[in-house]
Enzyme design. Structure first.
Site, PDB file in Angstrom:
ATOM      1  N   GLU A   1       0.792  -1.228   0.000  1.00  0.00           N
ATOM      2  CA  GLU A   1       0.000   0.000   0.000  1.00  0.00           C
ATOM      3  C   GLU A   1       0.826   1.281   0.000  1.00  0.00           C
ATOM      4  O   GLU A   1       0.400   2.296  -0.530  1.00  0.00           O
ATOM      5  CB  GLU A   1      -0.938   0.016   1.229  1.00  0.00           C
ATOM      6  CG  GLU A   1      -1.960  -1.100   1.267  1.00  0.00           C
ATOM      7  CD  GLU A   1      -3.027  -0.942   0.192  1.00  0.00           C
ATOM      8  OE1 GLU A   1      -3.314   0.200  -0.209  1.00  0.00           O
ATOM      9  OE2 GLU A   1      -3.560  -1.972  -0.264  1.00  0.00           O
TER      10      GLU A   1
ATOM     11  N   SER B   1     -51.066 -12.632  46.729  1.00  0.00           N
ATOM     12  CA  SER B   1     -50.723 -12.851  48.140  1.00  0.00           C
ATOM     13  C   SER B   1     -49.228 -12.936  48.408  1.00  0.00           C
ATOM     14  O   SER B   1     -48.813 -12.979  49.569  1.00  0.00           O
ATOM     15  CB  SER B   1     -51.395 -14.131  48.641  1.00  0.00           C
ATOM     16  OG  SER B   1     -52.792 -13.983  48.669  1.00  0.00           O
TER      17      SER B   1
END
Length: 624
Positions: free
Chosen positions: A96, A388
């Site tokens: 590159e 309950s």
């Protein structure tokens, strides 16, 4: 004409480059008298620090990886410069940017060659971008191919070279380049395509993944393996030509058979992970003061603070954190298996939470039958009437604490009316004077109402304030609350947390899934800092545990019983059987289970099999 304009643009760019370069390096008197290019660029291009999105990680109680969290769809494992193999660096340098360590961000001669090629081919194909230019594009710019973008790219590249060293630029580049399939950086590429860290790859494997970024779509090895392999061989030859590897090493690397082992990303424990993500936000909110600001705010101001909190959490995740949890994989698998196997009918759902009340840690959660990632998580998101199951917390606990009653003390179980409110016992039965033990284990309603009435609503509710039930509202402060009649209700996790009080001699400390959060280097960022609150006296707590033990031995919760040092709990059923509960504890664990339908309708037909009891028993029995 469009192509001609582009080509002319490139030629003009070449004419500008020498002037640009001259301004960068010139030191003549005339140039010094001009406003320097540095000043212009500094004013117009504000380079933020290079901060790459990184993955975050979640671990179970033994430190094993549970989930890898990818932010912004950028799967990235940051690898420091000194941990990146030299072969990887050289592959990109040779392919590159051969003059990377020599230029100041751009390669003039390379651009000349690229322009000549573009003019010859009558298209903009070659850009001769240096590694610095590519990094500028990846961090700050688009990938548009145009004259103006190229010039801007040069300016950014020059600024990058001013601010960072070459090694820092190369490190950032190798951690930002795209490897297709949502993978960014060489570290994640190694993990994704070969399921192992970068340092463990062979030279051939390194070159193989390094072949991808040049054209991620074309060189995607999952779709075009042969193309990737061909480019890999060219890259390896480039290494050999540069003297990085020998001819023998080249032949060996080319000959190596590449076997992909694509990483399988799956959340094994989505129920639990979903909650941890939510709790992480709570932890950040409390640690950084967002919670106090939110309590004082309302309307748009509150919305603004919530957005700030969301942004803060997002930033932390992008920076990369390690979240350590109390997850017990064995118990998690147990509760999920029980939930999936014990709930009949497609529309019947459930939620459950398991807490080690000795350590105050949430060790397992079930978000519902056949729960999948991102589903509605009933363990902590389903607010339902507790029936309950609220009685030990709101009725019996405060009553025993205030009156000094015992399990053998008596109370009136006959009809009760207060103005127009006349609650009934199950099946409209009436009773006379009964012991607290009898009333509790058989879940009589009128004694519970009398207890709340005797203590006083405000006083009784003060006992449950430390639990911070999220959707408790002022209109709940009425007698029906004694039987679980609330406007919104509670979640299975909220009820389970509250019940840990009974496993801690009446003392309550909030339970959490997260044990600590660190940055990726191990520095601790957040930990819970909770204080204990004494809800009930030790004496009262002992009486309550006796009552709950009777429930599983000879009361409504007999199906939950198994042999353990201690077992106790309380069943709960809301009006019209919309909700079925069992919340209880052993000597070590507290667990809550809710069963019902997402759209509240009757599940009375499940009463005889009581799946909430069998889920509770099946999960906790596996721990003994």
């Amino acid at each position: 004409m469009t192509m001609l304009r582009k080509i002319i643009g490139w030629i003009l760019l070449l004419c500008i480059i020498p002037l640009f370069a001259f301004t960068v390096i010139a030191s003549g008197k005339e140039v010094k008298q001009m406003k320097s290019l540095d000043q212009v660029l500094d004013k117009n291009i504000d380079l933020k620090d290079i901060s790459l999105v990184q993955n975050s990680y979640m671990y179970d109680r033994d430190g094993s990886l549970v989930s890898e969290i990818v932010s912004d769809h950028e799967n990235r494992v940051l690898v420091p410069f000194n941990k990146i193999p030299e072969e990887v660096k050289q592959i990109f340098l040779t392919s590159e940017d051969r003059h990377f360590y020599e230029h100041k961000g751009f390669d003039f001669m390379g651009m000349v060659r690229a322009t000549a090629s573009n003019v010859k081919d009558k298209k903009i194909d070659q850009g001769a971008s240096t590694i610095t230019q590519q990094l500028s594009r990846n961090l700050y710019l688009s990938h548009e191919r145009s004259f103006s973008r190229k010039l801007t790219e040069l300016a950014y590249s020059y600024q990058l070279e001013k601010k960072y060293t070459k090694n820092e630029i190369l490190e950032a580049y190798l951690n930002t380049i795209y490897f297709n399939n949502g993978v960014y950086g060489v570290g994640s590429a190694a993990q994704f395509y070969f399921s192992k860290p970068l340092k463990s790859l062979t030279v051939g494997e390194m070159a193989f993944i390094c072949a991808i970024p040049n054209n991620p779509t074309l060189y995607d090895p999952l779709k075009h393996f042969d193309y990737t392999k061909s480019r890999q061989e060219r890259l390896l030859k480039g290494l050999k030509d540069a003297g990085v590897i020998t001819d023998k090493e080249l032949k060996k690397a080319v000959k190596q058979k590449i076997k992909l082992d694509v990483e399988k990303r799956e959340d094994k424990y989505p129920d639990y992970v979903s909650y941890v993500n939510d709790e992480f936000t709570q932890l950040v909110s409390e640690s950084e003061g967002f919670d106090k600001r939110l309590q004082k705010a309302s309307g748009k101001q509150k919305e603004k603070i919530e957005n700030e909190l969301s942004a803060r959490v997002s930033t932390l995740m992008k920076d990369g954190v390690k979240i350590y949890t109390a997850l017990d994989p064995y118990m998690q698998n147990q509760v999920v298996a029980q939930m999936n196997s014990k709930l009949p009918y497609a529309d019947v759902q459930g939620g459950a939470a398991v807490i080690n009340h000795q350590t105050h840690q949430i060790i397992a959660l079930s978000g519902g039958k056949n729960y999948q990632k991102y589903d509605f998580n009933r363990a902590y998101q389903a607010y339902r009437q507790p029936g309950s199951s609220i009685k030990p917390l709101l009725d019996y606990g405060p009553y025993i604490e205030q009156t000094g009653a015992t399990t053998s003390s008596t109370i009136d179980a006959s009809k009760f009316c207060s103005k127009d409110y006349c609650p009934q016992n199950y099946n409209n039965r009436t009773y006379g004077t009964v012991t607290l033990d009898t009333a509790f284990k058989n879940s009589y309603n009128t004694p519970a109402i009398r207890m709340l009435d005797r203590v006083g609503i405000q006083k009784a509710f003060s006992y449950i304030e430390p639990y911070h039930f999220a959707k408790l509202v002022d209109s709940d402060y009425l007698l029906p609350a004694a039987l679980g009649g609330f406007t919104n209700g509670m979640t299975p996790l909220e009820m389970t947390k509250a019940y840990t009080t009974f496993g801690n001699s009446g003392s309550y400390t909030p339970s959490h899934a997260i044990t600590k959060v660190t940055d990726l280097k191990g520095k601790t960022l957040y930990k819970w800092n909770d204080k204990a609150t004494q809800i009930f006296s030790v004496r009262t707590n002992m009486q309550l545990k006796k009552l709950m033990s009777s429930v599983v031995k000879s009361g409504t919760g007999k199906k939950a019983y198994f042999n353990a040092p201690y077992i106790g709990g309380k069943t709960g059923t809301s009006n019209d059987y919309h909700d079925m509960w069992f919340v209880g504890l052993t000597d070590t664990y507290t667990m809550g289970v809710w069963v019902g339908k997402d759209t509240p309708t009757s599940v009375e037909y499940l009463h005889s099999i009581s799946p909430q009891l069998s889920i509770w028993k099946g999960t906790l029995q596996a721990a003994y």
